[in-house]
Design an enzyme around this catalytic site. Structure first.
Site, PDB file in Angstrom:
ATOM      1  N   GLN A   1       8.973 100.827 -40.112  1.00 19.36           N
ATOM      2  CA  GLN A   1       8.292 102.114 -40.227  1.00 19.36           C
ATOM      3  C   GLN A   1       8.642 102.865 -41.506  1.00 19.36           C
ATOM      4  O   GLN A   1       7.941 103.820 -41.862  1.00 19.36           O
ATOM      5  CB  GLN A   1       8.594 102.964 -38.983  1.00 19.36           C
TER       6      GLN A   1
ATOM      7  N   HIS B   1      13.414  95.968 -33.586  1.00 21.97           N
ATOM      8  CA  HIS B   1      12.635  97.172 -33.264  1.00 21.97           C
ATOM      9  C   HIS B   1      11.156  96.835 -33.491  1.00 21.97           C
ATOM     10  O   HIS B   1      10.571  97.225 -34.496  1.00 21.97           O
ATOM     11  CB  HIS B   1      13.078  98.339 -34.146  1.00 21.97           C
TER      12      HIS B   1
ATOM     13  N   ASN C   1      14.980  97.280 -28.801  1.00 15.79           N
ATOM     14  CA  ASN C   1      14.308  98.569 -28.722  1.00 15.79           C
ATOM     15  C   ASN C   1      13.119  98.457 -27.767  1.00 15.79           C
ATOM     16  O   ASN C   1      12.267  97.567 -27.942  1.00 15.79           O
ATOM     17  CB  ASN C   1      13.789  98.967 -30.100  1.00 15.79           C
ATOM     18  N   GLU C   2      13.043  99.308 -26.774  1.00  5.86           N
ATOM     19  CA  GLU C   2      11.866  99.437 -25.901  1.00  5.86           C
ATOM     20  C   GLU C   2      11.226  98.087 -25.560  1.00  5.86           C
ATOM     21  O   GLU C   2      10.035  97.870 -25.813  1.00  5.86           O
ATOM     22  CB  GLU C   2      10.839 100.371 -26.559  1.00  5.86           C
TER      23      GLU C   2
END
Ligand SMILES: *[C@@H]1O[C@H](CO)[C@@H](O)[C@H](O)[C@H]1NC(C)=O
Ligand SMILES: *[C@@H]1O[C@H](CO)[C@@H](O)[C@H](O)[C@H]1NC(C)=O
Ligand SMILES: *[C@@H]1O[C@H](CO)[C@@H](O)[C@H](O)[C@H]1NC(C)=O
Ligand SMILES: *[C@@H]1O[C@H](CO)[C@@H](O)[C@H](O)[C@H]1NC(C)=O
Ligand SMILES: *[C@@H]1O[C@H](CO)[C@@H](O)[C@H](O)[C@H]1NC(C)=O
Ligand SMILES: *[C@@H]1O[C@H](CO)[C@@H](O)[C@H](O)[C@H]1NC(C)=O
Ligand SMILES: *[C@@H]1O[C@H](CO)[C@@H](O)[C@H](O)[C@H]1NC(C)=O
Ligand SMILES: *[C@@H]1O[C@H](CO)[C@@H](O)[C@H](O)[C@H]1NC(C)=O
Ligand SMILES: *[C@@H]1O[C@H](CO)[C@@H](O)[C@H](O)[C@H]1NC(C)=O
Ligand SMILES: *[C@@H]1O[C@H](CO)[C@@H](O)[C@H](O)[C@H]1NC(C)=O
Ligand SMILES: *[C@@H]1O[C@H](CO)[C@@H](O)[C@H](O)[C@H]1NC(C)=O
Ligand SMILES: *[C@@H]1O[C@H](CO)[C@@H](O)[C@H](O)[C@H]1NC(C)=O
Length: 613
Positions: free
Chosen positions: A174, A273, A328-329
């Site tokens: 990101q 991620h 992550n998630e």
């Protein structure tokens, strides 16, 4: 509205120079209101208010010493990792075809370049400003002046426990850009649906070259923790065990970590991620996916490869990084129940390596996504069952095994019963997995109103053609009262602090593990369309952050829930998976110049916490 009351008409009265009021004409009425026409107002000599005295953010003191949490790489590499080779690759020059002459080498430049060509990513251009690490400059004090005080205030009687972790977070894909530089190979995020006709991650914040400046900016605000993520394909371009390690990738994160320490920041690192290597599912998010996206966690080769990669990263950096997050998630990218099983196995195996083999003294955990499902009517059994199911799918599917050593929730097994044999655990496996994560990370952005579907949950769960399957609950953003669940952002996030407090209680009581709020943040409505001066005056994000921190304080102090910390998402505006207009940042990023500007919420959030230490 006071419709039964007659309007009161009055004019301004004569006021004498001595300040004594004179009788004025009034309209007589039968109003219940009466105005005091002889009040005690006074004249005095008018003068303009002085400017408020300037106060400044307090930067971190420079570090004098380093604490170590594991042996150094040079002391363990040989004994723990066996035979790993290290090499370097260059940058992909997309304008030329593969013409390297080492096509016999499975890990040479030819093979490396071919991975990019085969990925055939769309419109790849390297329009970035930087191609080498930028030397940071000090932040001028004029950038660090605190914003004007609000006309309202938050309660300040509750305090954070000593050692409470407050930090800011970001993730590699990101912010980094430089996707094909210094040996990195493609991830699922550069291909397919994620980039199809949307903004891509090719340049974003150029943090790969501006990381030092970004760290200096965080330190100037007095923030003591920075949570970043390491991309697998920068460390191991060929991903699988027994493939070479990328020297430039290792050196990059070594320096990033050392820069954090130099500026008084403790690093927190995540191993993956969403930036899964492309090879595990050939970039096909929908293949074999019954949940959200499939990042290839269900691939047979995934667990061994991830554990191998994790061991290499931990061996290099766990000496200086005390807090680790494996996944992550994972619910959003596991794709299906086999993917979920693989995440549990990989997490537990790396946790064991971290403590038992590396003998590291920090913490190794996992972070989940779940916008807490709250029953529409908590007195209605069906709504409560729906909310429980919602949490069981999002959280229990992983956390039952990792935190409690318990089998998957029944709701999970029933829903995916056709592949149960592929993902179930034995009793012995569950014993082994129990305690496979040291903390329960949660990204509780907002909440969801949940109720049972008309035909009932069971019928839906048994019918994979049902439009609500596999969740089989009705999800709404309107409460039972008819009001929206809170003040809305640009997207799914609403300001909902009460339910955050409730959620922290749910997690603590259900999974009996320390809770770590690993992401929370608010994209202001249409922020990207505003002028800079209005973008940085982000009052609603500021209210979001402070009200959420207040809820965390209440959970800790009033409910006795162990919350070990909170990481604000994100330290700067960034690439929100195909979108640059949904801005979650504590800083504005100018996409042309790469300049950063602190927002009001950043100052307010840091002050809120420092005032309550
Ligand atoms: C008050 O009312 C009287 C009588 O109607 C009128 O002469 C006078 O101008 C009024 N004064 C004001 C301030 O309106
Ligand atoms: C480092 O040492 C200096 C001088 O002794 C001191 O002022 C400063 O607070 C120390 N920094 C930290 C992080 O302890
Ligand atoms: C390590 O790998 C190299 C090159 O792949 C090989 O020549 C060497 O024999 C290996 N050593 C061990 C101890 O496996
Ligand atoms: C590869 O191609 C580039 C330009 O297309 C050329 O400059 C370079 O010499 C070539 N390299 C090899 C090894 O042929
Ligand atoms: C690629 O460029 C074309 C033409 O400029 C544009 O329409 C399209 O949206 C772009 N696609 C991506 C994935 O950037
Ligand atoms: C992306 O744009 C191209 C060209 O306009 C179009 O053919 C394609 O269907 C679009 N893809 C999606 C997923 O909208
Ligand atoms: C699974 O991963 C391997 C790499 O280890 C890859 O070769 C294979 O194509 C992947 N399988 C699928 C179905 O994507
Ligand atoms: C989907 O799953 C099947 C069975 O597990 C497997 O054979 C196949 O390779 C998978 N396909 C993809 C694209 O992952
Ligand atoms: C992705 O997988 C789905 C389901 O297996 C399949 O229908 C589709 O053709 C695949 N798409 C690509 C681009 O491989
Ligand atoms: C399953 O759901 C589909 C879609 O709603 C419906 O048409 C079908 O009748 C359902 N099947 C059963 C057995 O209820
Ligand atoms: C943000 O908050 C302010 C002040 O509370 C409010 O007036 C405004 O409408 C909100 N929304 C936006 C998009 O700024
Ligand atoms: C980015 O910075 C340039 C140069 O200062 C400025 O002209 C431009 O308006 C800025 N862009 C935005 C979106 O603020």
């Amino acid at each position: 509205m006071y419709s039964s009351v007659a309007p009161i008409l009055f004019c301004l009265g004569y006021l004498s120079r001595t300040g004594q009021s004179q009788p004025v004409n009034q309209t007589t009425s039968d109003s219940q209101y009466s105005i005091d026409w002889n009040p005690t107002y006074e004249y005095s000599t008018f003068s303009y208010y002085p400017n408020p005295s300037k106060t400044y953010a307090t930067p971190n003191p420079k570090a004098n010493s380093t604490t170590y949490y594991a042996p150094h790489y040079t002391d363990v590499a040989g004994s723990l990792l066996g035979n790993i080779s290290t090499t370097t690759w260059g940058n992909w020059d997309h304008s030329t075809k593969v013409n390297a002459t080492d096509s016999d080498d499975p890990y040479g430049n030819y093979a490396w370049t071919k991975m990019w060509e085969d990925a055939s990513i769309k419109n790849y251009t390297n329009s970035a400003l930087y191609s080498t690490t930028v030397t940071p400059t000090a932040i001028p004090s004029s950038d660090l002046i605190l914003p004007p005080e609000d006309s309202y205030s938050f309660d300040d009687t509750l305090k954070f426990p000593s050692g409470f972790i407050f930090g800011v977070a970001g993730s590699a894909a990101q912010i980094e850009g430089a996707i094909a530089d210094e040996g990195r190979t493609p991830t699922i995020l550069e291909t397919g649906t994620m980039n199809d006709n949307k903004s891509n991650d090719y340049v974003t914040n150029e943090n790969y070259y501006l990381y030092k400046q970004d760290i200096v900016r965080i330190a100037a605000m007095g923030v003591k923790y920075y949570s970043f993520t390491i991309p697998w394909t920068r460390i191991m371009p060929f991903v699988l065990p027994n493939t070479p390690v990328n020297k430039l990738g290792i050196d990059h994160y070594d320096d990033l970590i050392n820069t954090c320490l130099e500026y008084g920041i403790t690093p927190i690192a995540t191993l993956t991620h969403f930036d899964s290597p492309l090879m595990f599912n050939q970039g096909n998010f929908t293949a074999n996916s019954t949940l959200f996206n499939n990042a290839g966690y269900d691939n047979d080769t995934f667990v061994d490869a991830f554990v191998n990669y994790g061991k290499i990263v931990l061996s290099h950096y766990a000496d200086r990084v005390p807090i680790w997050i494996g996944f992550n998630e994972p619910f959003l990218y596991a794709g299906n129940a086999v993917g979920v099983k693989h995440v549990i196995q990989a997490t537990a195996q790396l946790h064991k390596f971290y403590h038992e083999e590396l003998k590291a003294t920090g913490k190794f955990g996992i972070k989940f996504n779940d916008n807490f499902g709250v029953p529409k009517d908590p007195t209605n059994e069906d709504d409560v069952a729906a909310a429980n199911r919602f949490q069981e799918l999002y959280l229990g599917s992983f956390a039952n095994a990792l935190f409690l050593g318990k089998d998957y929730p029944d709701s999970w097994k029933d829903t995916f019963s056709d592949t149960l044999s592929e993902f179930s655990f034995t009793e012995d496996e569950l014993k082994d997995i129990k305690g496979g994560a040291d903390f329960f990370g949660i990204d509780p952005y907002t909440y969801t109103v949940v109720s049972a579907p008309e035909g009932g949950i069971e019928a839906c769960a048994a019918n994979s053609s049902d439009t609500l399957w596999p969740y089989c609950v009705v999800q709404e953003e309107t409460a039972e009262s008819g009001w929206a669940i809170g003040y809305r952002s640009q997207s799914y996030v609403y300001i909902t602090p009460t339910q955050l407090r409730e959620f922290l209680n749910y997690i603590w009581d259900t999974f009996e593990a320390p809770v770590f709020v690993t992401e929370f943040g608010f994209p202001e409505w249409r922020e990207a369309e505003k002028e800079l001066k209005d973008q940085v005056f982000d009052e609603n994000r500021s209210i979001y952050y402070r009200s959420f921190m207040q809820a965390i304080l209440q959970a800790i102090n009033l409910d006795k829930v162990q919350v070990i910390g909170a990481l604000a998402w994100s330290f700067a505006d960034n690439w929100e998976f195909g979108d640059y207009t949904q801005q979650f940042g504590l800083q504005v990023v100018n996409r042309t110049t790469q300049e950063r500007h602190y927002k009001k919420s950043f100052f307010d959030l840091v002050k809120f916490i420092e005032d309550r230490r």
